[in-house]
Design a protein around this motif. Sequence first.
Motif, PDB file in Angstrom:
ATOM      1  N   PRO A 204       0.855  -1.198   0.000  1.00 30.55           N
ATOM      2  CA  PRO A 204       0.000   0.000   0.000  1.00 30.55           C
ATOM      3  C   PRO A 204       0.888   1.245   0.000  1.00 30.55           C
ATOM      4  O   PRO A 204       1.931   1.278   0.642  1.00 30.55           O
ATOM      5  N   ALA A 205       0.481   2.265  -0.736  1.00 30.83           N
ATOM      6  CA  ALA A 205       1.298   3.482  -0.866  1.00 30.83           C
ATOM      7  C   ALA A 205       0.460   4.716  -0.546  1.00 30.83           C
ATOM      8  O   ALA A 205      -0.755   4.739  -0.771  1.00 30.83           O
ATOM      9  N   TRP A 206       1.132   5.718   0.006  1.00 29.25           N
ATOM     10  CA  TRP A 206       0.491   6.992   0.316  1.00 29.25           C
ATOM     11  C   TRP A 206       1.320   8.129  -0.292  1.00 29.25           C
ATOM     12  O   TRP A 206       2.551   8.096  -0.265  1.00 29.25           O
ATOM     13  N   LYS A 207       0.629   9.096  -0.803  1.00 34.23           N
ATOM     14  CA  LYS A 207       1.312  10.263  -1.362  1.00 34.23           C
ATOM     15  C   LYS A 207       0.657  11.511  -0.782  1.00 34.23           C
ATOM     16  O   LYS A 207      -0.485  11.846  -1.098  1.00 34.23           O
ATOM     17  N   LEU A 208       1.400  12.190   0.101  1.00 34.33           N
ATOM     18  CA  LEU A 208       0.903  13.380   0.760  1.00 34.33           C
ATOM     19  C   LEU A 208       1.578  14.626   0.180  1.00 34.33           C
ATOM     20  O   LEU A 208       2.453  14.528  -0.699  1.00 34.33           O
ATOM     21  N   VAL A 209       1.197  15.788   0.701  1.00 33.96           N
ATOM     22  CA  VAL A 209       1.758  17.031   0.157  1.00 33.96           C
ATOM     23  C   VAL A 209       3.262  17.087   0.363  1.00 33.96           C
ATOM     24  O   VAL A 209       4.016  17.445  -0.544  1.00 33.96           O
ATOM     25  N   ARG A 210       3.717  16.730   1.559  1.00 32.02           N
ATOM     26  CA  ARG A 210       5.137  16.859   1.853  1.00 32.02           C
ATOM     27  C   ARG A 210       5.837  15.512   2.097  1.00 32.02           C
ATOM     28  O   ARG A 210       6.996  15.487   2.491  1.00 32.02           O
ATOM     29  N   ALA A 211       5.140  14.408   1.878  1.00 30.09           N
ATOM     30  CA  ALA A 211       5.761  13.105   2.124  1.00 30.09           C
ATOM     31  C   ALA A 211       5.116  12.028   1.262  1.00 30.09           C
ATOM     32  O   ALA A 211       3.949  12.144   0.866  1.00 30.09           O
ATOM     33  N   THR A 212       5.897  11.012   0.982  1.00 30.71           N
ATOM     34  CA  THR A 212       5.394   9.836   0.270  1.00 30.71           C
ATOM     35  C   THR A 212       5.846   8.594   1.028  1.00 30.71           C
ATOM     36  O   THR A 212       6.892   8.591   1.685  1.00 30.71           O
ATOM     37  N   PHE A 213       5.048   7.526   0.928  1.00 27.62           N
ATOM     38  CA  PHE A 213       5.369   6.289   1.617  1.00 27.62           C
ATOM     39  C   PHE A 213       5.227   5.122   0.645  1.00 27.62           C
ATOM     40  O   PHE A 213       4.220   5.025  -0.081  1.00 27.62           O
ATOM     41  N   ASN A 214       6.237   4.280   0.622  1.00 27.07           N
ATOM     42  CA  ASN A 214       6.224   3.029  -0.161  1.00 27.07           C
ATOM     43  C   ASN A 214       5.973   3.275  -1.642  1.00 27.07           C
ATOM     44  O   ASN A 214       5.150   2.607  -2.272  1.00 27.07           O
ATOM     45  N   GLN A 215       6.705   4.205  -2.209  1.00 26.80           N
ATOM     46  CA  GLN A 215       6.573   4.471  -3.639  1.00 26.80           C
ATOM     47  C   GLN A 215       7.441   3.530  -4.481  1.00 26.80           C
ATOM     48  O   GLN A 215       7.336   3.529  -5.705  1.00 26.80           O
ATOM     49  N   SER A 216       8.282   2.743  -3.829  1.00 25.31           N
ATOM     50  CA  SER A 216       9.115   1.781  -4.557  1.00 25.31           C
ATOM     51  C   SER A 216       9.323   0.543  -3.691  1.00 25.31           C
ATOM     52  O   SER A 216       9.212   0.588  -2.464  1.00 25.31           O
ATOM     53  N   GLY A 217       9.651  -0.579  -4.332  1.00 24.79           N
ATOM     54  CA  GLY A 217       9.880  -1.817  -3.586  1.00 24.79           C
ATOM     55  C   GLY A 217       8.601  -2.430  -3.063  1.00 24.79           C
ATOM     56  O   GLY A 217       7.488  -2.011  -3.423  1.00 24.79           O
ATOM     57  N   ASN A 218       8.741  -3.426  -2.203  1.00 21.61           N
ATOM     58  CA  ASN A 218       7.602  -4.129  -1.613  1.00 21.61           C
ATOM     59  C   ASN A 218       7.578  -3.892  -0.111  1.00 21.61           C
ATOM     60  O   ASN A 218       8.594  -4.047   0.571  1.00 21.61           O
ATOM     61  N   LEU A 219       6.416  -3.507   0.408  1.00 18.57           N
ATOM     62  CA  LEU A 219       6.297  -3.285   1.838  1.00 18.57           C
ATOM     63  C   LEU A 219       6.396  -4.615   2.589  1.00 18.57           C
ATOM     64  O   LEU A 219       7.201  -4.783   3.512  1.00 18.57           O
ATOM     65  N   LEU A 220       5.584  -5.579   2.194  1.00 17.67           N
ATOM     66  CA  LEU A 220       5.592  -6.900   2.811  1.00 17.67           C
ATOM     67  C   LEU A 220       5.611  -7.967   1.722  1.00 17.67           C
ATOM     68  O   LEU A 220       4.858  -7.868   0.745  1.00 17.67           O
ATOM     69  N   SER A 221       6.436  -8.969   1.883  1.00 20.94           N
ATOM     70  CA  SER A 221       6.453 -10.083   0.931  1.00 20.94           C
ATOM     71  C   SER A 221       6.612 -11.384   1.703  1.00 20.94           C
ATOM     72  O   SER A 221       7.161 -11.402   2.815  1.00 20.94           O
ATOM     73  N   ALA A 222       6.128 -12.466   1.123  1.00 19.77           N
ATOM     74  CA  ALA A 222       6.170 -13.766   1.796  1.00 19.77           C
ATOM     75  C   ALA A 222       6.481 -14.857   0.790  1.00 19.77           C
ATOM     76  O   ALA A 222       6.082 -14.783  -0.381  1.00 19.77           O
ATOM     77  N   LEU A 223       7.207 -15.861   1.245  1.00 20.19           N
ATOM     78  CA  LEU A 223       7.565 -17.012   0.416  1.00 20.19           C
ATOM     79  C   LEU A 223       7.305 -18.288   1.201  1.00 20.19           C
ATOM     80  O   LEU A 223       7.617 -18.369   2.397  1.00 20.19           O
ATOM     81  N   ARG A 224       6.728 -19.282   0.540  1.00 20.57           N
ATOM     82  CA  ARG A 224       6.576 -20.618   1.137  1.00 20.57           C
ATOM     83  C   ARG A 224       7.068 -21.635   0.116  1.00 20.57           C
ATOM     84  O   ARG A 224       6.592 -21.672  -1.026  1.00 20.57           O
ATOM     85  N   ASN A 225       8.039 -22.430   0.519  1.00 23.36           N
ATOM     86  CA  ASN A 225       8.608 -23.467  -0.334  1.00 23.36           C
ATOM     87  C   ASN A 225       8.261 -24.826   0.252  1.00 23.36           C
ATOM     88  O   ASN A 225       8.438 -25.061   1.442  1.00 23.36           O
ATOM     89  N   ARG A 226       7.768 -25.730  -0.591  1.00 25.01           N
ATOM     90  CA  ARG A 226       7.458 -27.094  -0.179  1.00 25.01           C
ATOM     91  C   ARG A 226       8.250 -28.050  -1.046  1.00 25.01           C
ATOM     92  O   ARG A 226       8.158 -27.991  -2.287  1.00 25.01           O
TER      93      ARG A 226
END
Length: 273
Positions: A204-226
Motif C-alpha cells: 500500500p502506498a500513500w502520497k501526501l503534500v510533503r511526504a510519500t510512503f512506499n513508492q518503490s519496492g515491496n512493503l511486505l512479501s512472503a515465500l513458502r517453499n514445499r
Amino acid sequence: MLRPGVNLIALIGGCVLAGCGLRVPEIRDFPNGGSYASNNALVQAIVRSVHCELEDAVTRVLNARAGSSDALFLRKWGAQVALTIQLEEKSTANPTAAWFPPSPTSSIFSLSGAFNGSADATRVDKVNFYYKVSELYLGPNGRCERDTTAPTDSLLIQSDLKLAEWLDAMVNGVATGQIASVAKQNVLSHQVTFEIDTSGSITPAWKLVRATFNQSGNLLSALRNRKHDLVVTFAPLDKTQSGNFLIPIGESTHIASQLTSGITTGFKSALGQ
C-alpha cells in the motif's frame, strides 16, 4: 490442492499475517494446517499412497511375467523407503518514505529513508519404512484400493511415481541377459522430488503534500517453499539377518541417496536458489 486465484491470495495473506519465518512452518498449506490432526493426515496419506504405489508396481511386474522365471528373484528382495518433507517460510518487510520540506527549500533538499527486515524458518521431517516384496504382492488379480477422501496437498499423492516403469526396466534387463547375478549385488534405486514455491507481496502506498510512503519496492512479501522427496531402494534381502534388512550394498545405496539429496538441498539453500 493449491488452486490459482483465491487460494493463492489466501495462502500469501495468511503467511504474511502469521509472520512467516517467525515460527516453525506447518506441514500443510494455509488454511488446512494449524492442528496435529490435519498435518498428520497429510503425512499418513503420503505413506499410504506410496505403499499403494509399491504394491501396484510389484504386482503389475510379477503378474506380467507369471509364466516365466524372469521376475522370480524379486520375491527375495525388499524395498527401503525414505520420505523427506521440507518446508521453508520467509517474510520480508521493506517500508520506504520520503519527506519534502516546504518550498523553496524543497527544490534543493529532501529526506528519504528505508528499513529492511526478514525472517526465515525451515523445517525438515524424515521417515524411513521397509517392506518385503513378498508382502507387497497382491496376487494374480490384485490392485490397491486408493483412498479417494485423503488430503491431496502433496504431488507424491496425486502423481504416477513411475515405480512400475523403473522396476519393469530392471526385470527386462534380467530377461535379456544384460543384468547378471541380480540376487547378489544389484540394487535398484528410484528417487522422485517435487518442489513448489509460492510467493507474493503487498505494498500500500500513500502520497501526501510533503511526504510519500512506499513508492518503490515491496512493503511486505512472503515465500513458502514445499519440497517432498521420496527415495525407494530395491535390493536382495540380507539372509544373514533373517531377511529383515537389505544386503549391505542396498542399505549403503539408500543412505547415500538420502545424503546426496540433503547436500544438494543445502547447496541450493546456501546459494539462495
